[in-house]
Design a protein around this motif. Structure first.
Motif, PDB file in Angstrom:
ATOM      1  N   VAL A   1       0.871  -1.168   0.000  1.00 45.55           N
ATOM      2  CA  VAL A   1       0.000   0.000   0.000  1.00 45.55           C
ATOM      3  C   VAL A   1       0.911   1.222   0.000  1.00 45.55           C
ATOM      4  O   VAL A   1       1.653   1.423   0.949  1.00 45.55           O
ATOM      5  CB  VAL A   1      -0.888   0.020   1.266  1.00 45.55           C
ATOM      6  CG1 VAL A   1      -1.839   1.199   1.224  1.00 45.55           C
ATOM      7  CG2 VAL A   1      -1.625  -1.294   1.418  1.00 45.55           C
TER       8      VAL A   1
ATOM      9  N   ARG B   1      -7.568  -6.625   1.821  1.00 43.76           N
ATOM     10  CA  ARG B   1      -7.082  -5.271   1.593  1.00 43.76           C
ATOM     11  C   ARG B   1      -6.795  -4.684   2.971  1.00 43.76           C
ATOM     12  O   ARG B   1      -7.698  -4.217   3.651  1.00 43.76           O
ATOM     13  CB  ARG B   1      -8.151  -4.471   0.854  1.00 43.76           C
ATOM     14  CG  ARG B   1      -7.690  -3.132   0.356  1.00 43.76           C
ATOM     15  CD  ARG B   1      -8.833  -2.414  -0.329  1.00 43.76           C
ATOM     16  NE  ARG B   1      -9.142  -3.003  -1.628  1.00 43.76           N
ATOM     17  CZ  ARG B   1     -10.366  -3.011  -2.152  1.00 43.76           C
ATOM     18  NH1 ARG B   1     -11.373  -2.520  -1.475  1.00 43.76           N
ATOM     19  NH2 ARG B   1     -10.576  -3.515  -3.348  1.00 43.76           N
ATOM     20  N   VAL B   2      -5.546  -4.796   3.409  1.00 48.70           N
ATOM     21  CA  VAL B   2      -5.205  -4.319   4.755  1.00 48.70           C
ATOM     22  C   VAL B   2      -4.642  -2.907   4.646  1.00 48.70           C
ATOM     23  O   VAL B   2      -3.737  -2.665   3.853  1.00 48.70           O
ATOM     24  CB  VAL B   2      -4.149  -5.244   5.409  1.00 48.70           C
ATOM     25  CG1 VAL B   2      -3.864  -4.813   6.831  1.00 48.70           C
ATOM     26  CG2 VAL B   2      -4.638  -6.683   5.381  1.00 48.70           C
ATOM     27  N   PRO B   3      -5.161  -1.948   5.422  1.00 47.40           N
ATOM     28  CA  PRO B   3      -4.611  -0.594   5.358  1.00 47.40           C
ATOM     29  C   PRO B   3      -3.261  -0.505   6.063  1.00 47.40           C
ATOM     30  O   PRO B   3      -2.903  -1.379   6.849  1.00 47.40           O
ATOM     31  CB  PRO B   3      -5.656   0.234   6.117  1.00 47.40           C
ATOM     32  CG  PRO B   3      -6.298  -0.737   7.054  1.00 47.40           C
ATOM     33  CD  PRO B   3      -6.216  -2.082   6.409  1.00 47.40           C
ATOM     34  N   ARG B   4      -2.521   0.532   5.765  1.00 47.83           N
ATOM     35  CA  ARG B   4      -1.272   0.771   6.480  1.00 47.83           C
ATOM     36  C   ARG B   4      -1.581   1.072   7.936  1.00 47.83           C
ATOM     37  O   ARG B   4      -2.616   1.651   8.253  1.00 47.83           O
ATOM     38  CB  ARG B   4      -0.531   1.986   5.890  1.00 47.83           C
ATOM     39  CG  ARG B   4      -0.039   1.834   4.475  1.00 47.83           C
ATOM     40  CD  ARG B   4       1.315   2.515   4.300  1.00 47.83           C
ATOM     41  NE  ARG B   4       2.342   1.691   4.899  1.00 47.83           N
ATOM     42  CZ  ARG B   4       2.949   0.692   4.248  1.00 47.83           C
ATOM     43  NH1 ARG B   4       2.686   0.447   3.000  1.00 47.83           N
ATOM     44  NH2 ARG B   4       3.846  -0.035   4.865  1.00 47.83           N
TER      45      ARG B   4
END
Lengths: 407, 583
Positions: free
Chosen positions: A211, A376-379
């Protein structure tokens, strides 16, 4: 009670993060069933006592010669090993593949019993046992020196048992419930001996952010990133870093290619004021060989702190000192895209500049390796904020706090 | 991007996440404890003694590692001049011939024997008589017990292992339990004065019975050199740490015939950022990675994986434990997959091992998923350490065919004792009543053994005698004695340091005895439970000599020599890092 152990567990975790071993360098064990209820350790004598951090093992007669080979999965490199078994040579066996159309088709849970030489052998078909492992559904049953099979029964997962006649030693059969058995044609493809080499530490890493990270304006200023229509390469260097000098020379030699890719180079020295003179001398040496209009930039104390915070955030690994050379590829919209640790190949760099420097890159294609992400992993921006605060980069911390909608 | 298709209908209400002490306070304690990893900084005198004696034994190991006839002579530095060693290889012993493997078993040498026996030189000569002097010996001594006798004397218990070669080319291996008595000399040196043997096994077997053919099978350098060649130590710091960092290496493997060509293939799970591999076996035994075109090159950290026919259509479907989700990918029959369902638990704890069986007898496979820590290592602290009951819930997912999967954990009674730190599970019909029972292996405490009574489960681990309160990591079943019933092998942690410390009288003096014995049990090693045939298991671990499995992950039964008796392979080792100063 317990507090000491609880803390001990956390302490050990801290040591691990600092790169220490914990019950590492332990060899795989192999225990031979002596047939009298006891086992004997044959780990070293078999040569299977690899110094891997072993995790999983799956048994399978891969080469079709009637004994069980194995796949081993490790934490350390090599991550995977295939081991051919020669230990069953000369002994009898029988192999069965099951199919159960009245229950689960794989026949998982079935139990095969074989009587040969008056000894009752049996095997169960599992789907998942040991740890993180699943072995082959073809059951291979060693029969020692038996020449004849007296009896074979299959107890299907529902508990009902079928007796199967006419099976011979050293053959593989397909047993579909309620149907005549079929012989599986013999196959023996000896795999080639070629040991998996030990893991070698690599000098360089191309770390593509899963990301991309938008850089706070204060971080962009600290890293001397100006508004450009193309991507920027911030090349961090110091007067003591020989590979950095070689790399800068190479970058300058390829100015035309940089221009073609629209890549803007920022040579950013992080020696600090006491060595600014050394850095200037070196830069003069370099540019006298390879003339350039690019200006040398000097980082401030905050530059090192910012790079350390970024590296720690992206890698989740403590940064004691910046491992030069470090190059950062930033897209025109001010997002950190790739971190190059160690010497970088200029052709790779230019290719990346073209790919990541213009349009948004599709998530499935934008990583080191091609594949697909399930999540979908966020920062972890909160973590970054903590790091920036600890480094007294308050403007940057405030930027991200605003971005995540915090006071 | 695949969306989550399906959320578990009835999430299990979990106990509150444990709330550890204030972080700052804990950091201080942690700092204090980290300094204790150096034995000399420790106030445990016995640990200092163990360390010093260990250094002497390492010197001995170095001498043996050099080939040469002077091996015995040079080893004498270790012993006091009047040292007595019992007859550690008496003429009378037990000999077993198991196929082409010869096993000599020697028993206890007593103190009185030692006193009347020969000197160190003759004993060592006898000990090493089957090792060729022309070949190196790799020897290791693990100190598992220390007792201080007085200011000048102490004893240690060691596990001795050595491997070398016979002059006839066979491999020779020793495994022994010894007690060594030590004397501190006036000049500060340490000498062995006494050696008492509890047991010694000598194995002679032909070389090359097991051949590493990894690169003979995985010839494609594009998947080897940039990826599989390297371990987590390499990838940690080279991969964006978004999601789970690529560090612990809990990534499994599953074997199955994915494309229906009659040859087994293997699916290999990997850590964050490395695409999982689908290695399809070719007729010549080599493999091709088709994960990308097959649609299963997941880049997320993937733990347990299974290849099973979930929809009974005659091909192998794929189940992957990705974070708190079990992802089902349906095989189209040709070895290509479509992601069908993501079965996501209601809390963020990751799934570890998966196991499938038809628990309700409706003709399709149901899935049990183990979960280990609520958050991550070191953050989710097991409490109490030796009998932790604050872990995340495991789940049983009932296969309802086209209607998907239903979480039936509570409905079938598997919510009982379901807050352990579970790493693995096995389904097995141990009581042969036509339905599979479930054994769950838990770290930091007791295991569960759920008997299936027609689709409802009762935890009978205690009454069956298989709680095995320890650091459990895996389990495997086989009829080890050919008596017709299934016996159980559990892999646990074996820690020399844990054994040394936990058995000291000053260890936990204020602790109640169950706590003390629980902690002692924790580092004891692997367990073998032999089925009595009446539903009760007997712990035969010591007698069967299976304890020493080291940091055992999933030990698995497998018959290595086709004699019909299943042997055990134990993948091993926790975390080997760049710095080799192991804790």
């Amino acid at each position: 009670m317990g507090e000491g152990y609880v803390n001990g567990w956390a302490a050990t975790t801290k040591l691990m993060a600092a790169g220490k071993s914990w019950s590492g360098n332990e060899r795989n064990c192999v225990q031979l069933n002596c047939g009298d209820g006891t086992f004997v350790d044959i780990s070293a004598a078999t040569g299977l006592d690899f110094l891997d951090d072993g995790r999983a093992v799956a048994s399978v007669d891969w080469d079709g010669d009637g004994d069980l080979d194995m796949w081993l999965k490790n934490r350390t490199g090599p991550q995977l090993r295939f081991i051919r078994n020669e230990g069953g040579k000369g002994r009898s066996f029988m192999a069965l593949e099951l199919e159960d159309r009245r229950g689960n088709r794989d026949g998982i849970g079935a139990r095969v019993r074989v009587i040969a030489d008056d000894k009752p052998y049996s095997r169960v078909l599992f789907a998942g046992d040991g740890y993180l492992s699943q072995s082959s559904k073809r059951l291979v049953i060693g029969l020692a020196d038996a020449k004849k099979i007296q009896e074979v029964t299959v107890t299907w997962p529902d508990g009902k048992t079928d007796s199967i006649d006419g099976l011979e030693v050293n053959k593989a059969y397909r047993v579909e419930r309620g149907k005549p058995v079929e012989i599986i044609p013999p196959r023996n493809v000896p795999t080639i001996r070629a040991r998996a080499p030990e893991d070698q530490p690599g000098p360089a890493a191309r770390l593509v952010l899963k990301v991309p990270l938008p850089l706070a304006p204060s971080l962009r200023r600290t890293l001397e990133i100006s508004e450009t229509s193309g991507p920027t390469l911030v090349s961090l260097w110091a007067h003591w870093c020989k590979p950095c000098h070689l790399e800068l020379r190479e970058f300058l030699r390829r100015t035309k290619d940089f221009d073609k890719a629209g890549l803007w180079l920022v040579p950013l020295n992080i020696d600090g004021p006491s060595h600014q003179g050394d850095a200037e001398t070196l830069w003069r040496d370099i540019t006298s060989e390879v003339p350039t209009e690019i200006e040398l930039q000097f980082g401030v104390q905050q530059t090192t702190a910012a790079v350390a915070a970024l590296l720690e955030h992206v890698r989740e690994k403590p940064v004691d000192s910046i491992p030069l050379p470090v190059n950062l590829l930033i897209s025109p919209d001010g997002q950190l895209q790739i971190i190059y640790l160690g010497p970088v190949d200029v052709d790779d760099l230019l290719r990346d500049a073209t790919t990541y420097g213009r349009n948004a890159v599709q998530a499935s294609k934008r990583f080191q390796f091609e594949g697909r992400w399930y999540f979908r992993v966020p920062r972890d921006i909160e973590g970054l904020i903590e790091l920036l605060k600890a480094a007294e980069l308050d403007d940057a911390a405030a930027f991200y706090e605003n971005a995540v909608g915090k006071p | 991007m695949v969306t989550v298709w399906f959320v578990l209908a009835a999430p299990i209400a979990l106990a509150d996440d444990d709330k550890p002490a204030a972080i700052a306070e804990r950091e201080a304690v942690i700092d204090a404890l980290t300094t204790k990893a150096d034995p000399n900084a420790d106030d445990w005198t016995t640990e200092i003694l163990a360390d010093k004696a260990g250094n002497q034994l390492k010197k001995l190991g170095k001498i043996w590692a050099e080939a040469g006839a002077k091996r015995v002579e040079e080893s004498l530095f270790l012993f006091a001049p009047d040292t007595k060693i019992g007859d550690i290889r008496p003429e009378t012993n037990e000999t077993k011939q198991i196929g082409n493997i010869t096993v000599y078993r020697y028993g206890t040498s007593t103190a009185s024997e030692a006193a009347s026996a020969g000197d160190a030189r003759s004993s060592l000569t006898t000990l090493l008589k089957n090792f060729s002097p022309a070949k190196p010996i790799r020897a290791k001594f693990k100190t598992v017990g220390v007792r201080e006798v007085d200011a000048k004397h102490f004893e240690i218990d060691v596990i001795y292992q050595a491997v070398g070669q016979h002059t006839d080319g066979r491999n020779v291996q020793h495994t022994g339990d010894w007690t060594l008595a030590w004397k501190k000399t006036d000049d500060g040196d340490l000498k062995v004065t006494f050696l008492i043997q509890q047991r010694l096994d000598e194995v002679l077997m032909p070389p090359n019975q097991f051949v590493d053919c990894t690169r003979g099978v995985i010839k494609d350098d594009n998947i080897w050199s940039p990826q599989l060649a390297h371990g987590c130590e390499y990838w940690f710091g080279r991969i964006d740490a978004v999601g789970e960092i690529n560090f612990m290496g809990h990534n499994g493997i599953a074997v199955g015939d994915v494309n229906g060509d009659g040859l087994d293939d293997i699916y290999v799970a990997q850590g964050t950022g490395l695409p999982n591999k689908l290695l399809i076996q070719q007729p010549d035994g080599t493999v091709k990675d088709t994960a990308l075109q097959a649609g299963v090159a997941w880049l997320d950290d993937t733990k347990g994986v299974l290849l099973v026919d979930i929809d009974n259509d005659g091909d192998q479907d794929l189940l992957c434990a990705i974070g708190p989700t079990i992802v089902l990918c349906e095989n189209d029959g040709s070895g290509e997959f479509r992601p069908r369902r993501g079965m996501r638990a209601s809390t963020p704890a990751s799934f570890y091992s998966l196991a499938a069986a038809d628990y309700d007898g409706d003709g399709d496979l149901d899935i049990y998923g183990c979960r280990y820590v609520k958050l991550s290592y070191g953050v989710s602290v097991p409490v109490p350490f030796q009998d932790a009951n604050n872990g995340p819930a495991n789940h049983l997912l009932r296969n309802d065919g086209k209607r998907g999967f239903a979480d039936v954990t509570r409905e079938v009674g598997l919510h009982i004792n379901n807050a352990r730190f579970s790493l693995a599970a096995t389904w097995v019909d141990y009581d042969e009543d036509g339905d599979p029972d479930l054994y769950v292996t838990n770290d930091f405490g007791r295991n569960n053994f759920y008997r299936n009574d027609g689709g409802k489960f009762v935890d009978i681990a205690a009454e069956a005698g298989v709680e095995d309160q320890a650091a459990g990591m895996g389990a495997s079943w086989a009829d080890i004695d050919l008596d017709g019933d299934l016996d159980l092998y559990v892999s646990n942690m074996f820690s020399s340091a844990g054994r040394r410390i936990a058995y000291q009288s000053r260890f936990l003096p204020e602790g109640s005895s169950p706590v003390r014995s629980g902690v002692q049990r924790h580092s004891l090693g692997n367990s073998l439970f032999v089925n009595n045939g009446d539903g009760i298991f007997e712990d035969r671990s010591e007698r069967a000599q299976v304890r020493l499995g080291r940091w055992a992950w999933g030990a698995r039964f497998t018959d290595l020599n086709n004699d019909g008796y299943e042997d055990v392979v134990v993948p091993n080792g926790f975390l080997t890092n760049l710095y080799k100063d192991d804790l």
